[in-house]
Motif scaffolding. Structure first.
Motif, PDB file in Angstrom:
ATOM      1  N   SER A   1      19.439  -5.218 -90.089  1.00  0.00           N
ATOM      2  CA  SER A   1      20.574  -4.111 -90.510  1.00  0.00           C
ATOM      3  C   SER A   1      19.931  -3.482 -91.516  1.00  0.00           C
ATOM      4  N   SER A   2      19.160  -3.821 -92.457  1.00  0.00           N
ATOM      5  CA  SER A   2      18.689  -3.248 -93.660  1.00  0.00           C
ATOM      6  C   SER A   2      17.473  -2.109 -93.315  1.00  0.00           C
ATOM      7  N   GLU A   3      16.776  -2.686 -92.153  1.00  0.00           N
ATOM      8  CA  GLU A   3      15.717  -1.903 -91.811  1.00  0.00           C
ATOM      9  C   GLU A   3      16.246  -0.603 -90.913  1.00  0.00           C
ATOM     10  N   LEU A   4      17.444  -0.778 -90.153  1.00  0.00           N
ATOM     11  CA  LEU A   4      17.979   0.099 -89.683  1.00  0.00           C
ATOM     12  C   LEU A   4      18.490   1.220 -90.631  1.00  0.00           C
ATOM     13  N   LYS A   5      19.046   1.054 -91.571  1.00  0.00           N
ATOM     14  CA  LYS A   5      19.417   1.749 -92.839  1.00  0.00           C
ATOM     15  C   LYS A   5      18.456   2.401 -93.183  1.00  0.00           C
TER      16      LYS A   5
ATOM     17  N   LYS B   1      -2.603  33.151 -90.645  1.00  0.00           N
ATOM     18  CA  LYS B   1      -3.080  31.763 -90.740  1.00  0.00           C
ATOM     19  C   LYS B   1      -2.150  30.780 -91.410  1.00  0.00           C
ATOM     20  N   LEU B   2      -1.743  31.506 -92.408  1.00  0.00           N
ATOM     21  CA  LEU B   2      -0.329  30.525 -93.015  1.00  0.00           C
ATOM     22  C   LEU B   2       1.140  30.429 -92.166  1.00  0.00           C
ATOM     23  N   GLU B   3       0.976  31.461 -91.296  1.00  0.00           N
ATOM     24  CA  GLU B   3       2.234  31.138 -90.246  1.00  0.00           C
ATOM     25  C   GLU B   3       1.767  29.840 -89.440  1.00  0.00           C
ATOM     26  N   ASP B   4       0.696  30.058 -88.950  1.00  0.00           N
ATOM     27  CA  ASP B   4      -0.065  28.976 -88.369  1.00  0.00           C
ATOM     28  C   ASP B   4       0.216  27.663 -88.594  1.00  0.00           C
ATOM     29  N   LEU B   5      -0.230  27.598 -89.900  1.00  0.00           N
ATOM     30  CA  LEU B   5      -0.103  26.336 -90.735  1.00  0.00           C
ATOM     31  C   LEU B   5       1.228  25.845 -90.890  1.00  0.00           C
ATOM     32  N   LYS B   6       2.264  26.570 -91.060  1.00  0.00           N
ATOM     33  CA  LYS B   6       3.640  26.235 -91.392  1.00  0.00           C
ATOM     34  C   LYS B   6       4.152  25.713 -89.905  1.00  0.00           C
ATOM     35  N   LYS B   7       3.650  26.501 -88.894  1.00  0.00           N
ATOM     36  CA  LYS B   7       4.158  25.866 -87.557  1.00  0.00           C
ATOM     37  C   LYS B   7       3.723  24.746 -87.072  1.00  0.00           C
ATOM     38  N   LYS B   8       2.416  24.215 -87.645  1.00  0.00           N
ATOM     39  CA  LYS B   8       1.809  23.182 -87.328  1.00  0.00           C
ATOM     40  C   LYS B   8       2.517  21.983 -88.175  1.00  0.00           C
ATOM     41  N   GLU B   9       2.919  22.533 -89.349  1.00  0.00           N
ATOM     42  CA  GLU B   9       3.737  21.552 -90.341  1.00  0.00           C
ATOM     43  C   GLU B   9       5.024  21.056 -89.744  1.00  0.00           C
ATOM     44  N   VAL B  10       5.645  22.060 -89.011  1.00  0.00           N
ATOM     45  CA  VAL B  10       6.909  21.773 -88.133  1.00  0.00           C
ATOM     46  C   VAL B  10       6.588  20.828 -86.989  1.00  0.00           C
ATOM     47  N   GLU B  11       5.651  21.262 -86.331  1.00  0.00           N
ATOM     48  CA  GLU B  11       5.204  20.497 -85.217  1.00  0.00           C
ATOM     49  C   GLU B  11       5.080  18.963 -85.613  1.00  0.00           C
ATOM     50  N   SER B  12       4.334  18.753 -86.492  1.00  0.00           N
ATOM     51  CA  SER B  12       3.961  17.545 -87.176  1.00  0.00           C
ATOM     52  C   SER B  12       5.215  16.589 -87.546  1.00  0.00           C
ATOM     53  N   LEU B  13       6.000  17.564 -88.287  1.00  0.00           N
ATOM     54  CA  LEU B  13       7.419  16.806 -88.576  1.00  0.00           C
ATOM     55  C   LEU B  13       8.254  16.357 -87.287  1.00  0.00           C
ATOM     56  N   GLU B  14       8.217  17.096 -86.268  1.00  0.00           N
ATOM     57  CA  GLU B  14       8.947  16.814 -85.047  1.00  0.00           C
ATOM     58  C   GLU B  14       8.419  15.691 -84.372  1.00  0.00           C
ATOM     59  N   TRP B  15       7.021  15.664 -84.366  1.00  0.00           N
ATOM     60  CA  TRP B  15       6.488  14.363 -84.012  1.00  0.00           C
ATOM     61  C   TRP B  15       6.975  13.246 -84.662  1.00  0.00           C
ATOM     62  N   ALA B  16       6.920  13.262 -85.965  1.00  0.00           N
ATOM     63  CA  ALA B  16       7.124  12.245 -86.949  1.00  0.00           C
ATOM     64  C   ALA B  16       8.824  11.984 -86.583  1.00  0.00           C
ATOM     65  N   LEU B  17       9.589  12.709 -86.329  1.00  0.00           N
ATOM     66  CA  LEU B  17      10.946  12.518 -86.241  1.00  0.00           C
ATOM     67  C   LEU B  17      10.908  11.810 -84.810  1.00  0.00           C
ATOM     68  N   GLU B  18      10.567  12.311 -83.775  1.00  0.00           N
ATOM     69  CA  GLU B  18      10.524  11.474 -82.655  1.00  0.00           C
ATOM     70  C   GLU B  18      10.040  10.054 -82.957  1.00  0.00           C
ATOM     71  N   GLU B  19       9.102   9.918 -83.514  1.00  0.00           N
ATOM     72  CA  GLU B  19       8.480   8.625 -83.627  1.00  0.00           C
ATOM     73  C   GLU B  19       9.619   7.762 -84.287  1.00  0.00           C
ATOM     74  N   GLN B  20      10.161   8.271 -85.309  1.00  0.00           N
ATOM     75  CA  GLN B  20      11.125   7.594 -86.121  1.00  0.00           C
ATOM     76  C   GLN B  20      12.424   7.225 -85.261  1.00  0.00           C
ATOM     77  N   LYS B  21      12.664   8.077 -84.499  1.00  0.00           N
ATOM     78  CA  LYS B  21      13.811   7.968 -83.748  1.00  0.00           C
ATOM     79  C   LYS B  21      13.545   6.876 -82.634  1.00  0.00           C
ATOM     80  N   LYS B  22      12.424   6.807 -81.977  1.00  0.00           N
ATOM     81  CA  LYS B  22      12.141   5.514 -81.153  1.00  0.00           C
ATOM     82  C   LYS B  22      12.243   4.237 -81.946  1.00  0.00           C
ATOM     83  N   VAL B  23      11.480   4.296 -83.165  1.00  0.00           N
ATOM     84  CA  VAL B  23      11.729   3.285 -84.036  1.00  0.00           C
ATOM     85  C   VAL B  23      13.255   2.806 -84.293  1.00  0.00           C
ATOM     86  N   LYS B  24      13.916   3.483 -84.612  1.00  0.00           N
ATOM     87  CA  LYS B  24      15.463   3.259 -84.786  1.00  0.00           C
ATOM     88  C   LYS B  24      16.102   2.900 -83.686  1.00  0.00           C
ATOM     89  N   GLU B  25      15.841   3.086 -82.414  1.00  0.00           N
ATOM     90  CA  GLU B  25      16.334   2.689 -81.038  1.00  0.00           C
ATOM     91  C   GLU B  25      15.610   1.476 -80.868  1.00  0.00           C
TER      92      GLU B  25
END
Length: 149
Positions: free
Chosen positions: A85-89, A10-34
């Motif tokens: 530019s400040s928002e990009l930084k 269960k803990l392992e699944d929880l950690k994997k879900k946290e990783v997936e959530s962060l990967e999704w957040a990273l992709e969204e943030q990269k879209k905002v950056k672009e």
């Protein structure tokens, strides 16, 4: 022991879900950056066009109000560019932070996975040892010690 393994899974699944959530957040943030980069590019193009128009108006027309308006528009574009530019930084810093956190979560997930695998292996080895002990007891009770060479 099975309860312990279930908890680790269960803990392992929880950690994997946290990783997936962060990967999704990273992709969204990269879209905002672009998006911000594209906006900055369009602002720079617009500013270049306004400067060219300012140069043409400056040579052709002597109307101060028109020059003043164009100058104000250029200043407004400069302010928008500075803000973008400040928002990009900020966005780049957020991407960096998310990447660091994602790396840590990946490490935590790997640790949990290895711990769960070790528990499973330990359980298997204990189960095999118990089975071997039972088989030894059965063979000993069937043949007895006297028949052993």
């Amino acid at each position: 022991m099975n309860g312990k393994i279930a908890r680790f899974n269960k803990l392992e699944d929880l950690k994997k879900k946290e990783v997936e959530s962060l990967e999704w957040a990273l992709e969204e943030q990269k879209k905002v950056k672009e998006g911000i980069k594209e906006y900055l590019s369009s602002l720079k193009q617009e500013r270049t066009k306004m400067l060219a128009e300012f140069g043409l108006k400056n040579n052709d027309v002597f109307d101060i109000d028109e020059l003043w308006d164009i100058r104000k528009e250029i200043e407004l574009l400069d302010e928008k560019t500075t803000y973008a530019s400040s928002e990009l930084k900020k966005c780049e810093a957020m991407v960096e932070n998310i990447m660091k956190e994602l790396l840590n979560k990946h490490k935590e997930a790997k640790v949990m996975e290895k711990a769960a695998n070790r528990l499973v292996e330990r359980e298997k080895s204990e189960q095999l040892a118990n089975e071997q002990a039972v088989l030894d007891d059965i063979s000993q009770s069937r043949y007895g010690r006297n028949d052993v060479l």
